[in-house]
Enzyme design. Sequence first.
Site, short mmCIF file in Angstrom:
data_model
loop_
_atom_site.label_atom_id
_atom_site.label_comp_id
_atom_site.label_asym_id
_atom_site.label_seq_id
_atom_site.Cartn_x
_atom_site.Cartn_y
_atom_site.Cartn_z
N HIS A 22 -11.70 -13.75 -51.87
CA HIS A 22 -10.75 -14.70 -51.50
C HIS A 22 -10.17 -14.09 -50.42
CE1 HIS A 22 -7.15 -17.28 -52.08
NE2 HIS A 22 -6.71 -16.56 -51.23
N GLU A 23 -9.99 -12.77 -50.41
CA GLU A 23 -9.15 -12.00 -49.15
C GLU A 23 -9.98 -11.95 -47.86
OE1 GLU A 23 -6.15 -11.59 -48.87
OE2 GLU A 23 -5.65 -12.20 -51.14
N HIS A 26 -10.52 -15.02 -45.95
CA HIS A 26 -9.41 -15.07 -44.99
C HIS A 26 -9.75 -14.48 -43.53
CE1 HIS A 26 -6.78 -17.46 -47.29
NE2 HIS A 26 -6.44 -16.54 -48.11
#
Length: 221
Positions: A22-23, A26
Amino acid sequence: MDSIIQGIAIYALPVIFAITFHEAAHGYVAKRFGDLTAQRAGRVSLNPVKHIDPVGTIAVPLIMFITSKLMLGGGILFGWAKPVPVNFNQLRHPKRDMLWVAAAGPGANLLMAFFWALIIKLGMLLPESAFIRPMVLMGIAGIEINVILMILNLLPLPPLDGGRIAVSLLPEKLAWKFAQIEPYGMIILLTLLITGTLGAILWPLIALTKQAIVIFFGLYI
């Protein structure tokens, strides 16, 4: 107690993968759209150590998981990672590109949910053995945690990803006013969590998404 330890062992890897992808997503998408802030900070990485927050990634989810098991509850597994630094002003088209940077995290969780669904499918096709059941249980946990993270982060509340997507899509003046909520976003989120409102809002969406994945992959869980 044994069931709690087994549950932690099953959930640990899916949680770490979910947060890491997820991170990293980004940071990767921000880089693609012109902002190198995350790359310079070493956050465009699949190394979990780069993203784990000792409190938000480990302590809080662990406490909530154990509490839910002891109380036989079904609350939202809540937690967070170290936020990936993104300078939206460095994006080539800040307001427009913000949408893709924000959507990258939930998108990564959806892909991870598909990955774990394939793990379950593989487990269903392999001959029965000692490691098949833990593999399938880990796959079930992987789908659950990734769907929860995806749906939670799509909530249209700054600073969640859904809030940033909303800011990107709203007209300029309305977007600016909506963005002013961000300093109070976590307080609002925690209030919704404590009062049970968050679960009431999200659980139907989470259940529907999980069921769609189960049907799509033809799983029997």
